[in-house]
Motif scaffolding. Structure first.
Motif, short mmCIF file in Angstrom:
data_model
loop_
_atom_site.label_atom_id
_atom_site.label_comp_id
_atom_site.label_asym_id
_atom_site.label_seq_id
_atom_site.Cartn_x
_atom_site.Cartn_y
_atom_site.Cartn_z
N LYS A 91 5.43 60.89 -61.09
CA LYS A 91 4.99 59.95 -60.26
C LYS A 91 3.78 59.04 -60.82
O LYS A 91 3.20 58.66 -60.16
CB LYS A 91 4.69 60.48 -59.04
N VAL A 92 4.05 58.77 -62.13
CA VAL A 92 2.86 57.94 -62.73
C VAL A 92 2.84 56.67 -62.27
O VAL A 92 1.99 55.80 -62.57
CB VAL A 92 2.94 58.24 -64.33
N ASP A 93 4.05 56.30 -61.89
CA ASP A 93 4.22 54.94 -61.30
C ASP A 93 3.28 54.41 -60.14
O ASP A 93 2.93 53.40 -59.87
CB ASP A 93 5.66 54.62 -60.91
N VAL A 94 2.81 55.45 -59.51
CA VAL A 94 1.77 55.43 -58.26
C VAL A 94 0.59 56.22 -58.52
O VAL A 94 -0.31 56.36 -57.70
CB VAL A 94 2.53 55.72 -57.07
N ALA A 95 0.21 56.55 -59.63
CA ALA A 95 -0.82 57.65 -59.89
C ALA A 95 -1.99 56.84 -60.65
O ALA A 95 -1.90 55.64 -60.93
CB ALA A 95 -0.33 58.80 -60.96
N ASP A 96 -3.25 57.32 -60.46
CA ASP A 96 -4.21 56.75 -60.91
C ASP A 96 -4.18 57.06 -62.50
O ASP A 96 -4.26 58.17 -62.85
CB ASP A 96 -5.55 57.65 -60.51
N PRO A 97 -4.32 56.03 -63.36
CA PRO A 97 -4.39 56.20 -64.78
C PRO A 97 -5.61 56.90 -65.18
O PRO A 97 -5.41 57.80 -66.33
CB PRO A 97 -4.48 54.78 -65.24
N GLU A 98 -6.61 57.02 -64.58
CA GLU A 98 -7.82 57.99 -65.04
C GLU A 98 -7.29 59.32 -64.69
O GLU A 98 -7.76 60.12 -65.83
CB GLU A 98 -9.04 57.46 -64.15
N ALA A 99 -6.55 59.60 -63.78
CA ALA A 99 -6.55 60.84 -63.42
C ALA A 99 -5.54 61.53 -64.50
O ALA A 99 -5.40 62.51 -64.84
CB ALA A 99 -5.91 61.33 -62.22
N ARG A 148 -2.71 71.24 -73.25
CA ARG A 148 -2.16 70.99 -75.01
C ARG A 148 -1.15 70.08 -75.06
O ARG A 148 -1.02 69.13 -75.81
CB ARG A 148 -2.08 72.18 -75.17
N ARG A 149 0.03 70.42 -73.96
CA ARG A 149 1.06 69.59 -74.26
C ARG A 149 1.60 68.97 -73.02
O ARG A 149 1.59 69.75 -71.92
CB ARG A 149 2.31 70.51 -74.57
N THR A 150 1.53 67.54 -73.08
CA THR A 150 2.04 66.91 -71.80
C THR A 150 2.95 65.67 -72.11
O THR A 150 3.01 65.35 -73.24
CB THR A 150 0.61 66.22 -71.18
N VAL A 151 3.56 65.42 -71.16
CA VAL A 151 4.31 64.27 -71.27
C VAL A 151 4.50 63.56 -69.86
O VAL A 151 4.16 64.15 -68.74
CB VAL A 151 5.96 64.67 -71.59
N VAL A 152 4.40 62.01 -69.90
CA VAL A 152 4.15 61.53 -68.72
C VAL A 152 5.48 60.60 -68.27
O VAL A 152 6.18 60.04 -69.20
CB VAL A 152 3.04 60.01 -68.89
N VAL A 153 5.89 61.13 -66.93
CA VAL A 153 7.20 60.40 -66.51
C VAL A 153 7.18 59.85 -65.31
O VAL A 153 6.24 60.27 -64.25
CB VAL A 153 8.24 61.45 -66.73
N SER A 154 8.17 59.22 -64.77
CA SER A 154 8.46 58.76 -63.24
C SER A 154 9.78 59.19 -63.18
O SER A 154 10.84 58.58 -63.49
CB SER A 154 7.90 57.28 -63.18
N ALA A 155 10.09 60.29 -62.38
CA ALA A 155 11.47 60.49 -62.13
C ALA A 155 12.20 59.34 -61.33
O ALA A 155 13.44 59.26 -61.27
CB ALA A 155 11.52 61.85 -61.41
N HIS A 156 11.46 58.74 -60.53
CA HIS A 156 11.96 57.82 -59.56
C HIS A 156 12.28 56.43 -60.55
O HIS A 156 13.53 55.99 -60.46
CB HIS A 156 10.95 57.10 -58.41
N THR A 157 11.46 56.10 -61.10
CA THR A 157 11.78 54.66 -61.99
C THR A 157 12.45 54.96 -63.40
O THR A 157 12.94 53.99 -63.99
CB THR A 157 10.35 53.98 -62.42
#
Length: 516
Positions: free
Chosen positions: A416-424, A433-442
């Motif tokens: 849900k990064v399309d509606v998330a606060d970039p700072e958060a 340690r291991r992350t990936v940023v996605v939006s399942a909707h878009t």
């Protein structure tokens, strides 16, 4: 929001200062302002990869009428229910004391607001209407009425003024606390655990899921049966009080509540046997995947974090997606392929929540085994939530009790990064340690997630250079689906294969090639 005046007779830890009262009122006002969103029409937005969502129509047809709730009519028969109008008032506690936090009170006003907002979403998912709320600052919950006598009396006034018929407490009440609070407010009182169990009862679909939920309900209900003294007696044990009563035969006999307890224990024993009998079926499927060296990926995370949406985005499975808490209860396993053609499975599991009832953790332990047996764990986090770190901690608290999960590679998927606060988002990425940023909707980041899965999944490591007879096309197919082929050629004797496969398949191929 109902304004509640300070009660001059309340105990010192119940008497709020003017500033504290204003903070509590502001918290309730913000929670009520957001109420009505969990079940609002149009709140669920589907993407193209979610498919036709036929299961959603089925669930809507089975859901009880809006504003109506289910309540156990007879404690010995969970399936018999009566409809009851549910208009609820929410109750929460907050305190700066860590000890109080361990006993069920939030450690700050901000945390209390997040928890109470989640409670409102739970109540709405269960089909209730949130009318009002109350937040109290206390050193720790009152052992008698959870709130204390003064605040409980104020709550009774709020309930009467709002016309509510149920109070929902943001914590787990002891049986004595619930009874004492009901005696004061004069309406039904349920706690967070009972509310979650009710949602699970509505959403369970499979035979195993229904059995697990019923077992959890009965475990919760057993210590909370309420008897009414000797009038509950079903039978007399001989000539009570008479001269002819023999040894061991005196007394009122088995009471109604004792009979109910015995029936519930018998039913729980039967359910445990049924759930245990279903386990071999799941184990057979898992062992089949292991035997064929099919890697597995488990999707876990907080409820409503977007796990099912992510499964649909990766595989196009079209599983049910709903903007509600605990929309998925029955684990869904789907097969898909990496870009280089390797087959793997994705398992969507039940979501977690803060203070998940231990009855449910125990009942659903069998379905959570998918996580412990996986090669890769996708820990899905709602990056737009006010407290994503709290969600991560709550999920890991439950996962810690699952055997084998410590050995599974975990990747935090910030959804849900399309509606998330970039700072958060950046804050979590620095911490994990291991992350990936996605939006399942878009669809943002889904390709990167697929590449990460392909890189992290175990690869076949046994080199092969064999000629497989044309009569064993099944083995050629398995090499295509389970292994990696560098060269394939059709010869007079069969299919020449060079590449890498798992050890078990390599042995089969060598045996077939040697006997040809």
């Amino acid at each position: 929001m109902t304004q509640t005046p300070a009660n001059p007779t309340t105990a010192p830890d119940e008497e709020p200062t003017g500033a504290t009262r204003d903070i509590a009122d502001d918290v309730v006002a913000r929670v009520l302002a957001r109420a009505g969103t969990a079940r609002a029409e149009g709140a669920t937005i589907h993407a193209e990869h979610d498919g036709e969502q036929l299961d959603l129509a089925e669930r809507a047809s089975l859901r009880r009428v809006a504003g109506l709730s289910t309540e156990l009519q007879d404690v010995t028969e969970v399936e018999y229910r009566q409809l009851r109008l549910e208009k609820v008032v929410l109750v929460g506690l907050w305190s700066s004391s860590r000890d109080a936090h361990a006993e069920g009170a939030a450690s700050s006003a901000e945390e209390a607001e997040i928890s109470l907002r989640e409670l409102a979403a739970l109540a709405e998912t269960a089909g209730s209407e949130v009318l009002d709320g109350m937040v109290q600052r206390r050193a720790k919950p009152d052992p008698g009425t959870y709130l204390g006598s003064g605040k409980a009396s104020q709550l009774a006034g709020v309930v009467a003024a709002s016309g509510a018929d149920t109070v929902v407490v943001d914590g787990e009440l002891a049986p004595s606390q619930r009874r004492a609070l009901e005696d004061i407010v004069k309406v039904k009182v349920v706690d967070r655990t009972a509310l979650i169990l009710d949602i699970f009862a509505q959403h369970a679909k499979s035979r195993e899921g229904k059995a697990q939920v019923e077992l959890a309900q009965l475990e919760y209900l057993l210590p909370r049966l309420r008897g009414w003294g000797e009038s509950m007696s079903r039978q007399a044990g001989g000539q009570v009080g008479g001269a002819g009563a023999g040894m061991g035969s005196r007394g009122p006999g088995e009471t109604k509540i004792e009979l109910d307890r015995r029936r519930i224990r018998n039913r729980m024993a039967k359910l445990r046997r049924e759930i245990a009998a279903m386990a071999p079926g799941r184990e057979t499927k898992r062992s089949s995947r292991k035997r064929h060296a099919v890697p597995s990926v488990a999707i876990a995370g907080y409820t409503n974090a977007g796990k099912s949406s992510l499964l649909n985005a990766i595989t196009g499975a079209g599983v049910l997606v709903e903007n509600a808490l605990f929309a998925t209860l029955d684990p869904t396993v789907r097969r898909t392929r990496t870009e280089d053609g390797r087959v793997y499975t994705l398992a969507d599991t039940v979501g977690f929540v803060r203070a998940l009832p231990h009855q449910l953790v125990e009942a659903f332990r069998s379905t959570l085994e998918e996580v412990g047996d996986a090669d890769l764990l996708l820990h899905v986090v709602d990056a737009s939530h006010p407290d994503p770190e709290g969600q991560i901690a709550a999920v890991r608290h439950v996962l810690a009790d699952i055997p084998g999960v410590d050995d599974v590679l975990e990747v935090v998927v910030l959804n849900k990064v399309d509606v998330a606060d970039p700072e958060a988002v950046e804050r979590i990425r620095r911490r994990e340690r291991r992350t990936v940023v996605v939006s399942a909707h878009t669809g943002e980041g889904i390709d990167a997630l697929r590449d990460l899965i392909a890189d992290e999944l175990p690869r076949p490591d046994v080199a092969i250079d064999v000629v497989v007879p044309y009569t064993r096309g099944d083995l050629v197919h398995r090499v295509h689906t389970e292994g990696e082929i560098d060269h394939e050629e059709h010869t007079a004797d069969g299919t020449l294969l060079r590449g890498r496969v798992a050890e078990a398949l390599a042995q089969e191929l060598t045996g077939v090639a040697g006997s040809a």
